[in-house]
Design a protein around this motif. Structure first.
Motif: not given
Length: 481
Positions: A253, A257, A425
Motif C-alpha cells: 500500500a 501510495k 485496489t
C-alpha cells in the motif's frame, strides 16, 4: 490558549513485571500448593497405613495370647499363673514386641523380656479397664515412641487383670520418614521440571512477542522491511503470519501510495503545463485561429483537471465515509447513451471506433444518475485509454436473469493475469505507460457496490479487456418511495 489532550503517560516508578514473573508468581504458586497438599495427604495415608498394620499385628498376637490363657483358665487342673509365665517366656514375637502381664493391682508383674518395669504409664490399660478399646500411641519413659494394646482378662482370672503388648514405633517412623523424604524429592523434582518447562514455554512465547513489539515500532515509523521469524504451527504462529502479511500489505500500500502521488503529480503537471504554455501564447498572440486553438486546448485540459480533482474528492469522501448518493428512478440507457456520445468524437480523433448495441427498452434503476454516468465515463475512458489506434470498443446493454448488464469490451493491451486480483485496489495501476491516477476503478467499484450491483473485469494480456457492470432493477418499494 489551546490545550491539547495527551494520553496518560506510564508511571516510571511502577516496576515492570514480565509475563514469566507473573506466571511463576500466580500459576506456579498454585501448583506448588497443590503438590504440597497432595504430599501431605500421601504422607498421612502412608503413616495411617503403617500404624494400622502395626495395630493389626498387635491385635492378632494379643488375641492369640488371650485365647490360649482362656483355654488354660477353663481347665481346673491347670495353674494359670504358671501357664501365664510359660506363655510370656515362649512368646514367639518377643523379638518384635513385648508381652506383659498386669496383676489385679494394675502393676506389670511379668514380661516376655524378663524385666518387670515399675511405675510404668499405661493409658491403654486404664482405657481397657474402663471399657475402652485399650489402644494407645505415645512416648515411653525413655523417650521412645511406642504403640501399646491391652486386653482385659479379669473375667477368667482373679490374679491377673490384663495382658498387654507393646511395640516400638521407631522402625515404623523411620520407614514413614524415608517414604516422606522420597515423596518430597519427587515433588521437588516435579516442581523443578514444571519451572524449567514453564520458563522454556514462556520464553518460546515471549521471544516472538518481543519481536512483534520491536518490529511494530518500526512499522509505526513507516519501515515495513522487517519480518518476524517464528516456525511453530500454533496460535502464535498464526498471529506472526497475520502480522507479516499485514506488513506485506502495508508495504504494498505504501509503494502504491507513493506511486499514486507520483502519478497524480505527473497527471496534474501535464495539463497545467499545457494551460500555462497556451495562456502565455494567447497573451502574446493576435492571430484569431491560434487563439481559438489555444483556448480549446485550455478548455480541454481544464476539464481534464476538473475530472481528476473530482475523482480525488470522491475517493477522499469514500475514505472518510462521507460518500452519499442522491437516488431516484433513472433511465440507465439515457446515462449510458450520454457517456457514449461524450467519447465518440474523442475516440474518432485517436483512431478508435466505438460500437454501441442499444436495446429498445430496459427496466428503470433506482440510483444516483450522476454517479452511474460517472462509472460509465470511467469505464469507456479506460477502454479508449488502453487501446491503440485502430482499436475497437464494443458497448452493449441487456437484461439477463432479472438484472441489468452493461458490457464494455476492447481489444487493447489487456491486463496481466497476476494483476487482475488487484485491479480494483486503490492506487493500483496495471500499466504505468498510460495516463491515470489509479483510483478510477476503485471509485467505480464503490459506486456500483453502493447500488447493490457488481463490477467484474475479465482480461487477457495483449488480447483486450471486458468490463461487465450489473445492477438490480428498481423494486416496487423503491418506485413508491
Amino acid at each position: 490558549m489551546t490545550r491539547h489532550k495527551q494520553g496518560k503517560k506510564p508511571n516510571k516508578s511502577q516496576r515492570r513485571i514480565s509475563v514469566t514473573q507473573r506466571w511463576i508468581t500466580n500459576n506456579l504458586g498454585v501448583v506448588i500448593l497443590i503438590v504440597l497438599v497432595i504430599e501431605l495427604a500421601f504422607v498421612y495415608a502412608i503413616q495411617t497405613f503403617y500404624y494400622s498394620s502395626a495395630r493389626q499385628s498387635l491385635t492378632s498376637e494379643l488375641t492369640s495370647v488371650v485365647n490360649i490363657l482362656s483355654r488354660y483358665a477353663q481347665d481346673s487342673d491347670t495353674n494359670l499363673s504358671s501357664e501365664m509365665r510359660n506363655t510370656l517366656e515362649s512368646f514367639s514375637a518377643k523379638e518384635k514386641m513385648e508381652l506383659m502381664a498386669v496383676n489385679a493391682k494394675g502393676r506389670v508383674v511379668l514380661t516376655s523380656s524378663g524385666f518387670s518395669p515399675t511405675n510404668l504409664a499405661m493409658p491403654d490399660y486404664d482405657n481397657v479397664m474402663n471399657g475402652g478399646d485399650g489402644y494407645w500411641v505415645g512416648t515411653a519413659d525413655n523417650g521412645e515412641k511406642i504403640m501399646a494394646l491391652s486386653a482385659n482378662i479379669s473375667g477368667f482370672s482373679n490374679e491377673y487383670s490384663a495382658v498387654r503388648v507393646v511395640v516400638s514405633l521407631t522402625t515404623v517412623d523411620d520407614a514413614v520418614q524415608n517414604i516422606t523424604l522420597a515423596a518430597t524429592g519427587i515433588c521437588i523434582a516435579i516442581v523443578l521440571m514444571l519451572i524449567l518447562t514453564g520458563i522454556y514455554f514462556m520464553n518460546s512465547l515471549i521471544h516472538p512477542i518481543k519481536q512483534m513489539s520491536s518490529i511494530a515500532g518500526k512499522f509505526a515509523k513507516g519501515d515495513f522491511s522487517f519480518r518476524i521469524r517464528y516456525d511453530s504451527n500454533d496460535e502464535v504462529g498464526d498471529l506472526v503470519t497475520a502480522i507479516n502479511h499485514m506488513a506485506d500489505e502495508l508495504s504494498n500500500a505504501e509503494a502504491m501510495k507513493n506511486e499514486f502521488i507520483s502519478s497524480v503529480s505527473h497527471e496534474l503537471r501535464t495539463p497545467l503545463t499545457a494551460i500555462k504554455g497556451w495562456a502565455e501564447t494567447i497573451y502574446m498572440e493576435k492571430d484569431p485561429d491560434t487563439i481559438r486553438k489555444g483556448m480549446g486546448v485550455i478548455i480541454n485540459e481544464t476539464e481534464r483537471l476538473s475530472g481528476m480533482v473530482e475523482e480525488l474528492l470522491d475517493f477522499s469522501r469514500m475514505q472518510n465515509g462521507h460518500f452519499t448518493l442522491q437516488q431516484s428512478t433513472m433511465d440507465i440507457l439515457a446515462e449510458l447513451g450520454d457517456a457514449v456520445l461524450i467519447y465518440q468524437d474523442k475516440a474518432a480523433r485517436e483512431g478508435i471506433s466505438i460500437s454501441y448495441d442499444e436495446p429498445e427498452m430496459l427496466p428503470f434503476v433506482y440510483g444516483d444518475k450522476n454517479r452511474i454516468r460517472q462509472v460509465f465515463i470511467n469505464i469507456i475512458d479506460n477502454a479508449i485509454k488502453y487501446s491503440d489506434a485502430g482499436g475497437k470498443v464494443a458497448i452493449r446493454a441487456f437484461e439477463k436473469d432479472g438484472r441489468i448488464h452493461v458490457e464494455v469490451k476492447d481489444n487493447g493491451c489487456g491486463i496481466k493475469e497476476s494483476d487482475l486480483p488487484k485491479i480494483k485496489t486503490k492506487f493500483f495501476k496495471a500499466n504505468h505507460t498510460r495516463r491515470g491516477s489509479g483510483i478510477g476503478l476503485a471509485v467505480a467499484d464503490e459506486i456500483i457496490t453502493a447500488h447493490g450491483g457488481t463490477l467484474e473485469i475479465q482480461s487477457r494480456e495483449a488480447r483486450g479487456t471486458t468490463v461487465t457492470i450489473t445492477l438490480p432493477p428498481e423494486t416496487r418499494t423503491e418506485r413508491e418511495m
